[in-house]
Design an enzyme around this catalytic site. Structure first.
Site, PDB file in Angstrom:
ATOM      1  N   ASP A 135      -6.195  -0.793  -3.225  1.00  0.00           N
ATOM      2  CA  ASP A 135      -5.195   0.251  -3.305  1.00  0.00           C
ATOM      3  C   ASP A 135      -5.107   1.009  -1.980  1.00  0.00           C
ATOM      4  O   ASP A 135      -6.122   1.469  -1.444  1.00  0.00           O
ATOM      5  CB  ASP A 135      -5.578   1.217  -4.435  1.00  0.00           C
ATOM      6  CG  ASP A 135      -4.509   2.236  -4.726  1.00  0.00           C
ATOM      7  OD1 ASP A 135      -3.410   1.838  -5.152  1.00  0.00           O
ATOM      8  OD2 ASP A 135      -4.775   3.440  -4.519  1.00  0.00           O
ATOM      9  N   GLU A 155      -2.581  -3.739  -0.901  1.00  0.00           N
ATOM     10  CA  GLU A 155      -1.425  -3.021  -1.423  1.00  0.00           C
ATOM     11  C   GLU A 155      -1.065  -1.962  -0.393  1.00  0.00           C
ATOM     12  O   GLU A 155      -1.449  -0.796  -0.489  1.00  0.00           O
ATOM     13  CB  GLU A 155      -1.757  -2.396  -2.785  1.00  0.00           C
ATOM     14  CG  GLU A 155      -0.560  -1.745  -3.466  1.00  0.00           C
ATOM     15  CD  GLU A 155      -0.539  -0.230  -3.361  1.00  0.00           C
ATOM     16  OE1 GLU A 155       0.413   0.374  -3.853  1.00  0.00           O
ATOM     17  OE2 GLU A 155      -1.479   0.357  -2.795  1.00  0.00           O
TER      18      GLU A 155
END
Length: 679
Positions: free
Chosen positions: A384, A413
């Site tokens: 993330d 990401e």
């Protein structure tokens, strides 16, 4: 530059060899270099390729590319996971020089006397070549030496055996003045690093029970989420990505739709990690125990699904690290710890980490956490917001993890600036999210894919039409046809793609004024009635299943570098192909970007890219409908967004079974309804 011959512009090379290029086991890796020499004598080039075991692989001869450009090419196929390296060598090729000179002299009508030196030099050269050819070919070389020295034979019969050794001495050349270039690293991953189909769901929503006036909400568990696994596997996905499964902070917990005040039943965002129950190595007690998680991972593996875990390096205010290691965070002027901000957005439930106050301590702890989950059988991490952490940290962490377990894969990401996205790929991230979601015209998509192909030596894209954070306008307003269109584009342009649960149910209602879902699952339980949707024909699952079946059955779709675009005269349509060099398997796709209107177009195909001559006729078999068409370079297509927004053809040179349909006709996809949203 050092050495007898210049060797320049070697590829693949990432940041001048500072970082390894990327490949997967069994992939054909293109190697090229510019090499040249003085005068007219022949130059040869080859690749020396060394595996992770340190043993050199077989000699690979390079071939020249476009005449006059001095760029040499070869392909190499790695056969093991790990750190590889290659070196391009250039050498004087005396046989090729001799072959070229003798051929030209014979063509000019020169006789024995004029070729006397050539005959003698050829015999000496072939005697030298005997040391390098396989034993089974040595007799041919000796016979050629004998013929060159036999004055009783005609000139042509004397030289013919030597000239006929061209293929043999291309594979096993006499190499003089060998010059080695720089050595370049390549990291080779398992095949899933390149070819994968991802599905994301929240375990807490599967089997959850919403709150009622009589009872509080009840979270789903790993046990209840296990019931959803067969359906995910049946759709053809092979990676199941889970948002964070750790305890969720209670301090500053967000309520539904990201409100600042949480109610008693609000479950909070899984990305606000850490509470009294533990931090990044702990499991949320509502989901179950560590044993329950292992059972879930095992059940998924039994269905061919690999679990990808979220690695979100941030903390809720009540994460144990906040108390034990306040130096790992940023303290503001008033003494408070800074929460995450992306002005004007505020994330009061999250403290970002500070990697500069105690870099050794925080690195050691994060490595411990990652290796803990590796020890639990996790080999894929979706990371993330990696662009908010130091790039050199990721280089260190990924290197350290792969030193322990080379099979581990990392998906970045990072929806951020191109330089950062590419930089993260260079330092080791296996795959990357991309801007695919926001490329909404054929011209934009073609241009963007060209950018990705230019970075294919180090960056592997993973195309997602939606995520829990991203509901693009194209899906908000495009109706069910746009869901089909974006699934076709994501799954067939890129060898890796993924989708977030609810896509197959056409979920499309945004939070007002945003590219986000209303009633976002990030902040609440969202149980879905999958069975009712399928029973009522309101599910895209059969179409998704067929796309993944086509992907698995066609090796051409397992690759990235083979993507090739073809011309079509309608700017609302995109035409592309992929061809597998080993099997000749070729997939040709024509896809509409228009979800409301029937579109016609005329193709101008690049026939050699399909493995065909310009004049050839061939059969295309539509893998979505079962229909077959007779095609050539120029063809008319008609795409109806409600019946068939794309053709997915396999190219065949022999007649096939199935329905033969005249060009321009569009049979409906089996089981597909002419469905429109009523609102």
């Amino acid at each position: 530059m050092t050495g007898r011959f210049p060797i320049e512009d070697v590829s693949p090379s990432v940041a001048c060899g500072r970082y390894p290029a990327k490949a997967v086991v069994g992939e054909l890796v293109p190697v090229s270099a510019v090499a040249y020499r003085e005068g007219h004598d022949a130059l040869g080039c080859n690749v020396v390729w060394q595996g992770p075991d340190g043993a050199p692989r077989p000699f690979t001869r390079m071939r020249p590319g476009e005449p006059g450009r001095d760029r040499w090419h070869a392909t190499i196929r790695p056969d093991a996971v790990g750190a590889w390296s290659f070196t391009v060598e250039a050498f004087d090729d005396p046989y090729l020089t001799w072959h070229h000179a003798v051929s030209k002299k014979l063509a000019a009508g020169q006789g024995v006397d004029e070729l006397a030196n050539d005959l003698a030099e050829g015999a000496a050269l072939l005697a030298e070549a005997l040391d390098g050819v396989p034993a089974e070919d040595a007799e041919r070389v000796r016979a050629a030496v004998t013929a060159l020295g036999d004055a009783d034979l005609s000139l042509l019969r004397r030289v013919a055996p030597a000239l006929e050794l061209a293929d043999l001495l291309w594979a096993y050349p006499v190499r003089r003045l060998v010059t080695a270039g720089e050595t370049y690293p390549v990291w080779v991953d398992r095949p899933r690093a390149l070819f994968s189909a991802w599905y994301e769901f929240f375990p807490r929503s599967e089997g959850a029970v919403p709150a009622t006036v009589d009872a509080p909400a009840r979270s789903g568990t790993f046990a209840t989420a296990t019931a959803r696994l067969p359906a995910v596997a049946a759709m053809g996905f092979d990676v199941l990505y889970l948002p964070p499964i750790h305890p969720i902070g209670r301090v500053n917990r967000k309520g539904r739709n990201n409100t600042l005040v949480a109610g008693p039943d609000d479950v909070g965002s899984p990305w606000a990690i850490g509470a009294a129950e533990g931090g990044h190595e702990a499991i949320h007690p509502d989901l179950g125990t560590a044993a329950d998680f292992r059972d879930f991972v095992g059940a998924a593996a039994g269905l061919g699904l690999e679990i990808a875990m979220d690695l979100a390096l941030q903390c809720a205010p009540d994460h144990p690290w906040v108390t034990a290691h306040p130096e790992w965070f940023t303290t503001r002027a008033d003494g408070s710890i800074a929460y995450a901000e992306n002005p004007p957005k505020k994330y009061q439930d999250i403290y970002p980490l500070n990697f500069d106050n105690d870099p050794e301590g925080i690195r050691a702890e994060i490595l411990r956490v990652v290796l803990h989950w590796v020890g639990e059988g996790i080999r894929i991490f979706r990371v993330d917001n990696p662009h908010t952490k130091p790039v050199d940290f990721w280089h260190w962490l990924i290197t350290e993890v792969k030193r322990v377990e080379p099979d581990v894969l990392f998906l970045a990401e990072a929806f951020t600036r191109p330089a950062m996205m590419h930089g993260l790929a260079k330092v080791g991230f296996t795959q990357s999210y991309t801007y695919f979601t926001w490329r909404t015209s054929p011209a934009e998509m073609r241009e963007y894919c060209a950018e990705l192909l230019a970075a294919a030596d180090y960056m592997r894209p993973n195309f997602w039409p939606n995520t829990p954070d991203i509901l693009p306008e194209s899906l908000q307003h495009g109706g069910p046809p746009m869901f089909r269109i974006r699934a076709v584009l994501a799954s067939l342009l890129s060898p890796s793609w993924g989708m977030y649960a609810g896509y197959e149910l056409f979920e499309h209602v945004p939070r007002p004024g945003a590219e986000e879902y209303v009633d976002s699952e990030k902040f609440e339980l969202r149980p879905r009635d999958w069975a009712a949707a399928e029973a009522q024909g309101r599910s895209l699952a059969p179409f998704i299943t067929r796309l993944n079946e086509i992907r698995r059955a066609n090796p051409a779709l397992h690759q990235l570098r083979n993507l090739h675009f073809h011309e079509i005269d309608n700017p609302a349509l995109l035409c592309w192909s992929k061809r597998d060099a080993d099997t000749g398997n070729t997939v040709l796709v024509v896809c509409s970007f228009d979800s409301t209107t029937v579109q016609w177009g005329n193709t101008t195909l690049d026939m050699p890219a399909l493995g065909l001559d310009w004049h050839e006729r061939f059969t295309v078999h539509d893998e979505l409908t079962g229909a077959s068409y007779d095609w050539g370079q120029h063809n008319a297509v008609r795409l109806d967004p409600y019946l068939q927004p794309a053709h997915v053809f396999t190219v065949r040179t022999a007649p096939v079974g199935g329905t033969t349909v005249a060009a321009g006709q569009t049979p409906a996809v089996p089981g597909q309804k002419d469905d429109r949203w009523s609102s």
